[in-house]
Design a protein around this motif. Structure first.
Motif, short mmCIF file in Angstrom:
data_model
loop_
_atom_site.label_atom_id
_atom_site.label_comp_id
_atom_site.label_asym_id
_atom_site.label_seq_id
_atom_site.Cartn_x
_atom_site.Cartn_y
_atom_site.Cartn_z
N LEU A 1 0.84 -1.20 0.00
CA LEU A 1 0.00 0.00 0.00
C LEU A 1 0.87 1.25 0.00
O LEU A 1 1.88 1.30 0.71
N PRO A 2 0.50 2.29 -0.75
CA PRO A 2 1.25 3.55 -0.67
C PRO A 2 1.11 4.16 0.72
O PRO A 2 -0.01 4.35 1.21
N VAL A 3 2.24 4.45 1.36
CA VAL A 3 2.26 5.09 2.66
C VAL A 3 3.29 6.21 2.62
O VAL A 3 4.43 6.00 2.21
N ALA A 4 2.89 7.41 3.03
CA ALA A 4 3.80 8.55 3.08
C ALA A 4 3.77 9.15 4.47
O ALA A 4 2.71 9.25 5.10
N CYS A 5 4.94 9.55 4.96
CA CYS A 5 5.08 10.18 6.26
C CYS A 5 5.57 11.61 6.06
O CYS A 5 6.62 11.83 5.46
N LEU A 6 4.80 12.56 6.57
CA LEU A 6 5.16 13.96 6.48
C LEU A 6 5.59 14.42 7.87
O LEU A 6 4.83 14.31 8.83
N ALA A 7 6.82 14.91 7.99
CA ALA A 7 7.34 15.46 9.25
C ALA A 7 7.64 16.93 9.05
O ALA A 7 7.89 17.38 7.93
N ALA B 1 1.38 18.56 -0.70
CA ALA B 1 2.73 18.05 -0.90
C ALA B 1 2.83 16.61 -0.41
O ALA B 1 3.48 15.76 -1.04
N GLY B 2 2.16 16.32 0.70
CA GLY B 2 2.15 14.95 1.21
C GLY B 2 1.44 13.99 0.28
O GLY B 2 1.89 12.86 0.05
N LEU B 3 0.33 14.44 -0.30
CA LEU B 3 -0.39 13.58 -1.25
C LEU B 3 0.42 13.35 -2.52
O LEU B 3 0.41 12.26 -3.09
N ASP B 4 1.15 14.38 -2.95
CA ASP B 4 2.03 14.20 -4.11
C ASP B 4 3.09 13.14 -3.82
O ASP B 4 3.41 12.30 -4.67
N ALA B 5 3.65 13.20 -2.61
CA ALA B 5 4.65 12.19 -2.23
C ALA B 5 4.02 10.81 -2.14
O ALA B 5 4.61 9.80 -2.55
N LEU B 6 2.80 10.75 -1.62
CA LEU B 6 2.11 9.47 -1.44
C LEU B 6 1.90 8.76 -2.76
O LEU B 6 2.10 7.54 -2.87
N PHE B 7 1.49 9.51 -3.78
CA PHE B 7 1.14 8.88 -5.05
C PHE B 7 2.18 9.11 -6.14
O PHE B 7 1.91 8.94 -7.32
N SER B 8 3.38 9.49 -5.72
CA SER B 8 4.48 9.60 -6.66
C SER B 8 4.80 8.24 -7.26
O SER B 8 4.71 7.21 -6.60
N ALA B 9 5.20 8.25 -8.52
CA ALA B 9 5.55 6.99 -9.18
C ALA B 9 6.85 6.42 -8.65
O ALA B 9 7.14 5.23 -8.78
N GLU B 10 7.66 7.28 -8.04
CA GLU B 10 8.97 6.84 -7.56
C GLU B 10 8.81 6.12 -6.22
O GLU B 10 8.24 6.66 -5.27
N ARG B 11 9.31 4.91 -6.12
CA ARG B 11 9.24 4.15 -4.89
C ARG B 11 10.42 4.51 -4.00
O ARG B 11 11.51 4.79 -4.47
N PRO B 12 10.24 4.51 -2.67
CA PRO B 12 11.36 4.80 -1.78
C PRO B 12 12.35 3.64 -1.76
O PRO B 12 11.99 2.51 -2.11
N PRO B 13 13.60 3.91 -1.40
CA PRO B 13 14.57 2.82 -1.29
C PRO B 13 14.19 1.86 -0.19
O PRO B 13 13.51 2.23 0.78
N ALA B 14 14.60 0.62 -0.32
CA ALA B 14 14.30 -0.38 0.71
C ALA B 14 14.97 0.00 2.01
O ALA B 14 16.07 0.56 2.03
N ALA B 15 14.30 -0.29 3.12
CA ALA B 15 14.86 0.06 4.45
C ALA B 15 16.06 -0.82 4.75
O ALA B 15 16.14 -1.96 4.33
#
Length: 259
Positions: A168-174, A245-259
């Motif tokens: 699932l797309p998950v984004a964290c805004l701090a 801005a958070g929603l843009d990050a959430l649905f960005s096509a770019e996936r974050p690097p693996a933890a």
């Protein structure tokens, strides 16, 4: 992603329902976000929770809300609401009813302010008494925000959280409140932020350290602002811009690097 016709659930943080009730007196809580979402055509609702209840209890209530409607929902949660959303979404049935989760300033790894409150008996008693007086829960909701409780929870849930992030797309805004930019009510958050930094908690928004608000493997966004920057309008604050801005990050096509 279009919001037209989309089911959107807003999940309040601690005391959110109390602040929302004071909107006629110049305070608001996520109302700017709700107004903007409705203007975009989203079917937007606030999840009815007692925000000082334990995280597990509110997660169970959020699960029921998700399952009561067959339409998958976008969830936008602030502060403690993000902890309850994360816990609810570890349930696979609830997860299947969600299309994305934006957590704004949520203390996934705890808040030193909660540590200070629960570490002093008079403050703990005052917090519990106020919560009961306002009929929003008890001091257990504050205890669930302490760093010890949260770190244990995140460690125990590491595997299901990783599976959630893969599904699932998950984004964290701090946010980070900075000297020279804090205005109005944000000055109180600046004083708390400086107290936290002096104790080694790093950049923070006055209640939540930046590192506490970021789940490894999720999409991350760090912006200037205090803990009220994403939920309350005022001098120098544009909560809608931060949410977008958070929603843009959430649905960005770019996936974050693996933890």
């Amino acid at each position: 992603m279009t919001l037209q016709g989309r089911r959107v659930l807003l999940v309040y943080g601690l005391m959110g329902e109390v602040v929302a009730a004071l909107r006629p007196f110049g305070l608001d809580y996520m109302q700017p976000l709700r107004d903007w979402l409705v203007a975009q055509g989203a079917d937007t609702a606030v999840v009815p929770l007692q925000t000082a209840e334990p995280v597990s209890a509110n997660a169970a209530r959020l699960r029921v809300v998700l399952l009561d409607d067959p339409r998958p929902a976008l969830i936008i949660a602030h502060s403690k609401g993000g902890l309850e959303t994360l816990a609810a979404l570890l349930d696979l049935e609830a997860q299947a009813r969600c299309i994305g989760f934006l957590a704004m300033q949520s203390p996934f790894y705890g808040s030193p302010v909660a540590d200070a409150v629960m570490g002093a008996k008079p403050l703990e008693a005052a917090a519990g008494g106020l919560a009961r007086l306002l009929r929003i829960g008890s001091s257990e909701g504050v205890r669930d925000l302490t760093t010890g409780v949260r770190r244990l929870w995140m460690a125990a849930a590491a595997e299901p959280v990783a599976r959630l992030l893969a599904a699932l797309p998950v984004a964290c805004l701090a946010t980070e409140v900075r000297e020279g930019s804090a205005r109005g009510r944000e000055r109180l958050h600046l004083a708390a932020a400086q107290w936290m930094e002096r104790r080694g908690h790093g950049p923070n928004d006055g209640l939540v350290p930046v590192e506490s608000a970021l789940i490894p493997g999720a999409r991350h966004l760090v912006l200037p602002g205090s803990h009220i920057a994403t939920v309350s309008e005022g001098p120098g604050r544009d909560p809608v811009a931060l949410m977008r801005a958070g929603l843009d990050a959430l649905f960005s096509a770019e996936r974050p690097p693996a933890a």
